[in-house]
Motif scaffolding. Sequence first.
Motif, PDB file in Angstrom:
ATOM      1  N   GLN A   1      43.479 -53.004   3.349  1.00  0.00           N
ATOM      2  CA  GLN A   1      44.516 -53.858   3.936  1.00  0.00           C
ATOM      3  C   GLN A   1      45.551 -54.283   2.896  1.00  0.00           C
ATOM      4  N   GLN A   2      45.102 -54.459   1.661  1.00  0.00           N
ATOM      5  CA  GLN A   2      46.010 -54.866   0.584  1.00  0.00           C
ATOM      6  C   GLN A   2      46.779 -53.677   0.017  1.00  0.00           C
ATOM      7  N   GLY A   3      46.363 -52.472   0.370  1.00  0.00           N
ATOM      8  CA  GLY A   3      47.002 -51.274  -0.161  1.00  0.00           C
ATOM      9  C   GLY A   3      46.661 -51.020  -1.625  1.00  0.00           C
ATOM     10  N   ILE A   4      45.474 -51.444  -2.023  1.00  0.00           N
ATOM     11  CA  ILE A   4      45.040 -51.299  -3.411  1.00  0.00           C
ATOM     12  C   ILE A   4      44.056 -50.141  -3.517  1.00  0.00           C
ATOM     13  N   GLU A   5      44.330 -49.244  -4.445  1.00  0.00           N
ATOM     14  CA  GLU A   5      43.437 -48.108  -4.699  1.00  0.00           C
ATOM     15  C   GLU A   5      42.225 -48.591  -5.500  1.00  0.00           C
ATOM     16  N   GLN A   6      41.093 -47.943  -5.289  1.00  0.00           N
ATOM     17  CA  GLN A   6      39.879 -48.314  -6.022  1.00  0.00           C
ATOM     18  C   GLN A   6      40.082 -48.209  -7.534  1.00  0.00           C
ATOM     19  N   VAL A   7      40.761 -47.171  -7.988  1.00  0.00           N
ATOM     20  CA  VAL A   7      41.002 -46.988  -9.425  1.00  0.00           C
ATOM     21  C   VAL A   7      41.826 -48.156  -9.971  1.00  0.00           C
ATOM     22  N   GLU A   8      42.830 -48.565  -9.217  1.00  0.00           N
ATOM     23  CA  GLU A   8      43.673 -49.682  -9.644  1.00  0.00           C
ATOM     24  C   GLU A   8      42.847 -50.967  -9.748  1.00  0.00           C
ATOM     25  N   PHE A   9      42.020 -51.253  -8.729  1.00  0.00           N
ATOM     26  CA  PHE A   9      41.210 -52.469  -8.756  1.00  0.00           C
ATOM     27  C   PHE A   9      40.211 -52.412  -9.910  1.00  0.00           C
ATOM     28  N   SER A  10      39.668 -51.236 -10.179  1.00  0.00           N
ATOM     29  CA  SER A  10      38.743 -51.061 -11.293  1.00  0.00           C
ATOM     30  C   SER A  10      39.402 -51.442 -12.613  1.00  0.00           C
ATOM     31  N   LYS A  11      40.624 -50.983 -12.822  1.00  0.00           N
ATOM     32  CA  LYS A  11      41.349 -51.307 -14.054  1.00  0.00           C
ATOM     33  C   LYS A  11      41.660 -52.800 -14.144  1.00  0.00           C
ATOM     34  N   LEU A  12      42.072 -53.398 -13.022  1.00  0.00           N
ATOM     35  CA  LEU A  12      42.406 -54.823 -13.011  1.00  0.00           C
ATOM     36  C   LEU A  12      41.187 -55.701 -13.282  1.00  0.00           C
ATOM     37  N   SER A  13      40.040 -55.303 -12.745  1.00  0.00           N
ATOM     38  CA  SER A  13      38.840 -56.141 -12.804  1.00  0.00           C
ATOM     39  C   SER A  13      37.944 -55.863 -14.004  1.00  0.00           C
ATOM     40  N   GLY A  14      38.054 -54.664 -14.584  1.00  0.00           N
ATOM     41  CA  GLY A  14      37.140 -54.292 -15.658  1.00  0.00           C
ATOM     42  C   GLY A  14      35.777 -53.861 -15.145  1.00  0.00           C
ATOM     43  N   VAL A  15      35.685 -53.581 -13.842  1.00  0.00           N
ATOM     44  CA  VAL A  15      34.444 -53.102 -13.216  1.00  0.00           C
ATOM     45  C   VAL A  15      34.579 -51.588 -13.047  1.00  0.00           C
ATOM     46  N   SER A  16      33.497 -50.857 -13.319  1.00  0.00           N
ATOM     47  CA  SER A  16      33.574 -49.396 -13.289  1.00  0.00           C
ATOM     48  C   SER A  16      34.015 -48.871 -11.926  1.00  0.00           C
ATOM     49  N   ARG A  17      34.650 -47.730 -11.953  1.00  0.00           N
ATOM     50  CA  ARG A  17      35.127 -47.067 -10.730  1.00  0.00           C
ATOM     51  C   ARG A  17      33.954 -46.762  -9.799  1.00  0.00           C
ATOM     52  N   ASN A  18      32.803 -46.367 -10.363  1.00  0.00           N
ATOM     53  CA  ASN A  18      31.627 -46.071  -9.531  1.00  0.00           C
ATOM     54  C   ASN A  18      31.132 -47.319  -8.803  1.00  0.00           C
ATOM     55  N   THR A  19      31.130 -48.447  -9.489  1.00  0.00           N
ATOM     56  CA  THR A  19      30.700 -49.697  -8.861  1.00  0.00           C
ATOM     57  C   THR A  19      31.675 -50.106  -7.766  1.00  0.00           C
ATOM     58  N   ILE A  20      32.967 -49.971  -8.009  1.00  0.00           N
ATOM     59  CA  ILE A  20      33.964 -50.310  -6.984  1.00  0.00           C
ATOM     60  C   ILE A  20      33.768 -49.412  -5.768  1.00  0.00           C
ATOM     61  N   SER A  21      33.506 -48.136  -5.980  1.00  0.00           N
ATOM     62  CA  SER A  21      33.261 -47.215  -4.872  1.00  0.00           C
ATOM     63  C   SER A  21      32.042 -47.655  -4.067  1.00  0.00           C
ATOM     64  N   THR A  22      30.974 -48.025  -4.766  1.00  0.00           N
ATOM     65  CA  THR A  22      29.766 -48.500  -4.081  1.00  0.00           C
ATOM     66  C   THR A  22      30.073 -49.766  -3.296  1.00  0.00           C
ATOM     67  N   LEU A  23      30.814 -50.697  -3.899  1.00  0.00           N
ATOM     68  CA  LEU A  23      31.190 -51.942  -3.221  1.00  0.00           C
ATOM     69  C   LEU A  23      31.978 -51.666  -1.939  1.00  0.00           C
ATOM     70  N   CYS A  24      32.794 -50.632  -1.958  1.00  0.00           N
ATOM     71  CA  CYS A  24      33.649 -50.306  -0.814  1.00  0.00           C
ATOM     72  C   CYS A  24      32.903 -49.594   0.310  1.00  0.00           C
ATOM     73  N   ASN A  25      31.852 -48.880  -0.033  1.00  0.00           N
ATOM     74  CA  ASN A  25      31.227 -47.995   0.940  1.00  0.00           C
ATOM     75  C   ASN A  25      29.794 -48.335   1.325  1.00  0.00           C
ATOM     76  N   ASP A  26      29.146 -49.206   0.594  1.00  0.00           N
ATOM     77  CA  ASP A  26      27.759 -49.569   0.896  1.00  0.00           C
ATOM     78  C   ASP A  26      27.721 -51.022   1.352  1.00  0.00           C
ATOM     79  N   LYS A  27      27.571 -51.214   2.652  1.00  0.00           N
ATOM     80  CA  LYS A  27      27.607 -52.563   3.223  1.00  0.00           C
ATOM     81  C   LYS A  27      26.456 -53.439   2.750  1.00  0.00           C
ATOM     82  N   GLU A  28      25.378 -52.839   2.266  1.00  0.00           N
ATOM     83  CA  GLU A  28      24.189 -53.587   1.848  1.00  0.00           C
ATOM     84  C   GLU A  28      24.190 -53.915   0.351  1.00  0.00           C
ATOM     85  N   TYR A  29      25.088 -53.320  -0.417  1.00  0.00           N
ATOM     86  CA  TYR A  29      25.087 -53.505  -1.868  1.00  0.00           C
ATOM     87  C   TYR A  29      25.557 -54.909  -2.237  1.00  0.00           C
ATOM     88  N   ILE A  30      24.773 -55.559  -3.094  1.00  0.00           N
ATOM     89  CA  ILE A  30      25.137 -56.871  -3.629  1.00  0.00           C
ATOM     90  C   ILE A  30      25.220 -56.715  -5.151  1.00  0.00           C
TER      91      ILE A  30
END
Length: 75
Positions: free
Chosen positions: A18-47
């Motif tokens: 909704q924000q129009g933010i790419e996972q790679v961009e958010f990864s760079k902004l947050s300092g969280v790995s791209r793989n973790t951001i992908s998991t956060l986006c696609n796994d509803k059960e991941y905490i």
Amino acid sequence: MVGGWKKPRSRFGRWLDQQGIEQVEFSKLSGVSRNTISTLCNDKEYIPSPKVMKKILDTVRQIEPGKKMDDFFDI
């Protein structure tokens, strides 16, 4: 979309969309790995760990200050 279906997104993944933010961009902004951001986006059960949650929330609040962690995760 492959084969006429789309992989379900988590609340966090839908928010990024909704924000129009790419996972790679958010990864760079947050300092969280791209793989973790992908998991956060696609796994509803991941905490994520508390440390990762803080990085995510700090970055989210730069974009939308009123957001809370429970807007994305059932904690």
